[in-house]
Design a protein around this motif. Structure first.
Motif, short mmCIF file in Angstrom:
data_model
loop_
_atom_site.label_atom_id
_atom_site.label_comp_id
_atom_site.label_asym_id
_atom_site.label_seq_id
_atom_site.Cartn_x
_atom_site.Cartn_y
_atom_site.Cartn_z
N LEU A 50 -10.59 64.06 -24.69
CA LEU A 50 -10.14 64.79 -23.50
C LEU A 50 -10.41 63.99 -22.23
N GLY A 51 -11.56 63.30 -22.20
CA GLY A 51 -11.85 62.43 -21.07
C GLY A 51 -10.85 61.29 -20.96
N GLN A 52 -10.49 60.70 -22.10
CA GLN A 52 -9.49 59.63 -22.09
C GLN A 52 -8.14 60.16 -21.66
N MET A 56 -5.88 58.95 -18.52
CA MET A 56 -4.48 58.56 -18.69
C MET A 56 -3.59 59.34 -17.72
N GLU A 57 -3.88 60.61 -17.53
CA GLU A 57 -3.09 61.41 -16.59
C GLU A 57 -3.25 60.87 -15.17
N LYS A 64 3.12 55.95 -11.24
CA LYS A 64 4.29 56.48 -10.54
C LYS A 64 4.30 56.00 -9.10
N VAL A 65 3.12 56.02 -8.46
CA VAL A 65 3.02 55.55 -7.08
C VAL A 65 3.37 54.07 -7.02
N GLN A 66 2.83 53.28 -7.94
CA GLN A 66 3.14 51.85 -7.96
C GLN A 66 4.63 51.62 -8.23
#
Length: 160
Positions: A50-52, A56-57, A64-66
């Motif tokens: 869940l941390g990974q 990733m999210e 998306k910004v890049q």
């Protein structure tokens, strides 16, 4: 169970009490504990995954910004390719190191640098390829001053 019937009532009673005591211990040791250990292991693995997933999210948003930045980095097609490269060289302080600029055609340019700092050259080239889709087709770099990172370079740039 013939052997059990041949025992005295005291021996039979002792075996029954022993079974009553040993059966829960055996069940605990060979059934309950392995299941519990496995469950705890799966819980830890789930928390890690869940941390990974959260990382990733977050990375997905950054990508998306890049991507939006890359899309905004389109070069002005009204300016000829060679003139645009000259502007980029001047903007990045590399124009003074260009000793020769040979256009092959409208979309290909060969630049020859002398005594340019290698790191600055790479910092200039990387966004050209990533953001502006300019292909670096040939590179010839000769180190001239190892202590200062100076080099001579001949680079062929092609507009895609």
């Amino acid at each position: 169970m013939k052997w059990f019937d041949e025992l005295t009532s005291q021996e039979q009673k002792l075996i029954k009490i022993g079974l009553i005591i040993l059966l829960p211990v055996i069940l605990w040791k060979f059934i309950y504990m392995p299941i519990t250990v496995s469950y705890q292991s799966k819980q830890k693995q789930l928390i890690k995954l869940l941390g990974q997933y959260e990382e990733m999210e977050l990375s997905k948003g950054e990508l998306k910004v890049q991507g939006n930045i890359s899309q905004r980095s389109q070069r002005d097609n009204n300016v000829p390719f060679i003139a645009w490269i000259d502007e980029q060289l001047t903007k990045n302080g590399l124009a003074q190191f260009v000793i020769r600029s040979e256009p092959k055609d409208n979309q290909t340019l060969i630049l020859t640098f002398e005594s340019v700092v290698f790191d600055e050259l790479v910092v200039w080239l990387e966004p050209l390829e990533k953001n502006y889709s300019i292909r670096i087709s040939e590179v010839d770099i000769n180190l001239t001053d190892k202590n200062n990172g100076l080099c001579n370079a001949r680079i062929t740039l092609e507009e895609n």
